[in-house]
Design a protein around this motif. Structure first.
Motif, PDB file in Angstrom:
ATOM      1  N   LYS A 290     -20.200 -84.664   9.873  1.00 39.79           N
ATOM      2  CA  LYS A 290     -20.820 -83.362   9.652  1.00 39.79           C
ATOM      3  C   LYS A 290     -20.183 -82.593   8.499  1.00 39.79           C
ATOM      4  O   LYS A 290     -20.627 -81.477   8.186  1.00 39.79           O
ATOM      5  CB  LYS A 290     -20.720 -82.511  10.924  1.00 39.79           C
ATOM      6  N   TYR A 291     -19.154 -83.132   7.861  1.00 33.86           N
ATOM      7  CA  TYR A 291     -18.421 -82.404   6.830  1.00 33.86           C
ATOM      8  C   TYR A 291     -18.487 -83.141   5.501  1.00 33.86           C
ATOM      9  O   TYR A 291     -18.643 -84.362   5.457  1.00 33.86           O
ATOM     10  CB  TYR A 291     -16.955 -82.221   7.247  1.00 33.86           C
ATOM     11  N   ASP A 292     -18.347 -82.353   4.427  1.00 32.64           N
ATOM     12  CA  ASP A 292     -18.256 -82.937   3.095  1.00 32.64           C
ATOM     13  C   ASP A 292     -16.886 -83.576   2.905  1.00 32.64           C
ATOM     14  O   ASP A 292     -15.931 -83.299   3.645  1.00 32.64           O
ATOM     15  CB  ASP A 292     -18.480 -81.859   2.025  1.00 32.64           C
TER      16      ASP A 292
ATOM     17  N   ILE B 210     -13.085 -82.627   4.432  1.00 36.47           N
ATOM     18  CA  ILE B 210     -12.272 -83.577   5.187  1.00 36.47           C
ATOM     19  C   ILE B 210     -10.880 -83.705   4.582  1.00 36.47           C
ATOM     20  O   ILE B 210      -9.872 -83.789   5.307  1.00 36.47           O
ATOM     21  CB  ILE B 210     -12.973 -84.951   5.235  1.00 36.47           C
ATOM     22  N   LEU B 211     -10.803 -83.695   3.263  1.00 35.03           N
ATOM     23  CA  LEU B 211      -9.503 -83.820   2.606  1.00 35.03           C
ATOM     24  C   LEU B 211      -8.685 -82.545   2.703  1.00 35.03           C
ATOM     25  O   LEU B 211      -7.453 -82.597   2.811  1.00 35.03           O
ATOM     26  CB  LEU B 211      -9.706 -84.198   1.135  1.00 35.03           C
ATOM     27  N   ALA B 212      -9.351 -81.384   2.668  1.00 42.13           N
ATOM     28  CA  ALA B 212      -8.633 -80.110   2.635  1.00 42.13           C
ATOM     29  C   ALA B 212      -8.349 -79.543   4.019  1.00 42.13           C
ATOM     30  O   ALA B 212      -7.354 -78.845   4.209  1.00 42.13           O
ATOM     31  CB  ALA B 212      -9.427 -79.090   1.809  1.00 42.13           C
ATOM     32  N   LYS B 213      -9.196 -79.836   5.004  1.00 42.80           N
ATOM     33  CA  LYS B 213      -9.072 -79.235   6.336  1.00 42.80           C
ATOM     34  C   LYS B 213      -8.696 -80.280   7.376  1.00 42.80           C
ATOM     35  O   LYS B 213      -9.268 -80.338   8.467  1.00 42.80           O
ATOM     36  CB  LYS B 213     -10.380 -78.553   6.732  1.00 42.80           C
TER      37      LYS B 213
ATOM     38  N   ILE C 212      -7.255 -91.778   4.859  1.00 41.21           N
ATOM     39  CA  ILE C 212      -8.640 -91.702   4.401  1.00 41.21           C
ATOM     40  C   ILE C 212      -8.743 -92.564   3.148  1.00 41.21           C
ATOM     41  O   ILE C 212      -8.123 -92.259   2.130  1.00 41.21           O
ATOM     42  CB  ILE C 212      -9.062 -90.257   4.099  1.00 41.21           C
ATOM     43  N   GLU C 213      -9.489 -93.638   3.228  1.00 36.26           N
ATOM     44  CA  GLU C 213      -9.627 -94.575   2.110  1.00 36.26           C
ATOM     45  C   GLU C 213     -10.973 -94.343   1.426  1.00 36.26           C
ATOM     46  O   GLU C 213     -12.030 -94.428   2.066  1.00 36.26           O
ATOM     47  CB  GLU C 213      -9.517 -96.010   2.602  1.00 36.26           C
ATOM     48  N   LEU C 214     -10.917 -94.057   0.126  1.00 35.37           N
ATOM     49  CA  LEU C 214     -12.122 -93.770  -0.647  1.00 35.37           C
ATOM     50  C   LEU C 214     -12.542 -94.987  -1.448  1.00 35.37           C
ATOM     51  O   LEU C 214     -11.707 -95.849  -1.788  1.00 35.37           O
ATOM     52  CB  LEU C 214     -11.861 -92.600  -1.600  1.00 35.37           C
TER      53      LEU C 214
END
Length: 322
Positions: free
Chosen positions: A183-185, A189-192, A223-225
């Motif tokens: 549900k999040y951008d 996800i990276l900042a919060k 978190i793997e991008l």
């Protein structure tokens, strides 16, 4: 011949007495464990079985029978005595129905399948949630793995309400992880991450509460991008750094221009200030031990020398005429 018979009879009596004495000691110990469990039904059962075994051994008067009864007694004790550790609790099922929760220590249960004791660990357990592929709200695929910390606070619910609370909590953590983070951008996800960890914990704890499971913490480990997204983010970060550098450089030039303007205004109000500044510049240059020094001179000095040469030239011409 009669002497030998009496001797064998005395030997049998002595052996039977020793066996019965050993049975009495084991029965006392067994009843003591039953009394420690503080369950009336267990105490009554142990007392009845013990009385039957002792009575049969005494009335039988045969060491062979007493020995068989001793083996039966030891076997019953081994099947009824259960040790529960301090960090554990036992859920007792009697005839398939929940009876009570067994505390730590030595406990006595009924044999022959009457009682069934299921031990539950109360210590904090850790679940390493497998890596999940999640599509964020801005349609970016990311690989996220997390860890969940939980413990059982009601052992009877963990046994009666769910088949395997450990696997159920693990699968539920995977589902909630995908549902919430989707549900999040990506930027959120990276900042919060801390806020998302708390949200995941609350949702998972609410879902596992009917199972007697308390979720104490959830942490997003990594978190793997995708590689394309990493390159795009690197370019974005580089452009942001260049933008900041240009702004800082422009602000520095603006401040320098303001200060130079103020300095020029001050020097313009005093003619000697410029000369003092020139002399200070010469002093700074001399410290560097340069072989060539360029020293600026005001135009007024040059005009002075030109005027003197013209005066001398005119005076020489007048002398020649005379």
């Amino acid at each position: 011949m009669d002497f030998g018979f009496y001797r064998v009879e005395n030997l049998f009596r002595t052996a039977n007495f020793v066996i019965v004495l050993l049975e009495v000691l084991l029965v006392v110990l067994w009843i003591g464990f039953a009394v420690n469990s503080k369950r009336t039904s267990v105490i009554a059962f142990v007392s009845a079985i013990s009385a039957i075994i002792l009575l049969a051994s005494v009335l039988g008067g045969n060491p062979v029978i007493s020995l068989v009864l001793l083996i039966v007694l030891v076997s019953l004790m081994a099947n009824t005595i259960r040790v529960v550790n301090e960090y554990q609790r036992g859920v007792l099922l009697r005839f398939g129905k929940f009876a009570y929760v067994v505390g730590p220590g030595i406990n006595v249960i009924m044999p022959f399948g009457i009682d069934r004791l299921l031990v539950v660990d109360l210590r904090t357990a850790t679940i390493d949630v497998p890596r999940q592929e999640i599509i964020t709200k801005d349609n970016i695929p990311v690989m996220i793995d997390a860890v969940v910390y939980f413990n059982v606070f009601q052992p009877e619910l963990a046994v009666l309400k769910v088949q395997n609370y450990f696997n159920a909590t693990s699968l539920l953590a995977q589902t909630i992880l995908r549902a919430i983070l989707g549900k999040y951008d990506l930027d959120d996800i990276l900042a919060k991450r801390q806020e998302l960890n708390e949200m995941l914990r609350e949702e998972l704890d609410r879902a596992t509460d009917p199972w007697g499971v308390k979720v104490t913490a959830t942490e997003i480990k990594s978190i793997e991008l995708p590689e394309e997204m990493k390159r795009a983010m690197a370019k974005q970060a580089e452009a942001e750094r260049e933008r900041r550098a240009k702004i800082i450089r422009a602000e520095g030039e603006l401040q320098a221009a303001e200060k130079l303007s103020e300095a020029a205004s001050i020097i313009s109000r005093n003619a000697g200030a410029l000369q003092l500044r020139q002399l200070q510049t010469l002093t700074e240059i001399a410290v560097e031990r340069n072989s060539t020094i360029i020293f600026p001179l005001p135009l007024e000095i040059m005009k002075f020398f030109v005027t003197n040469s013209e005066i001398k030239g005119s005076s020489g011409n007048s002398e020649n005429i005379g």
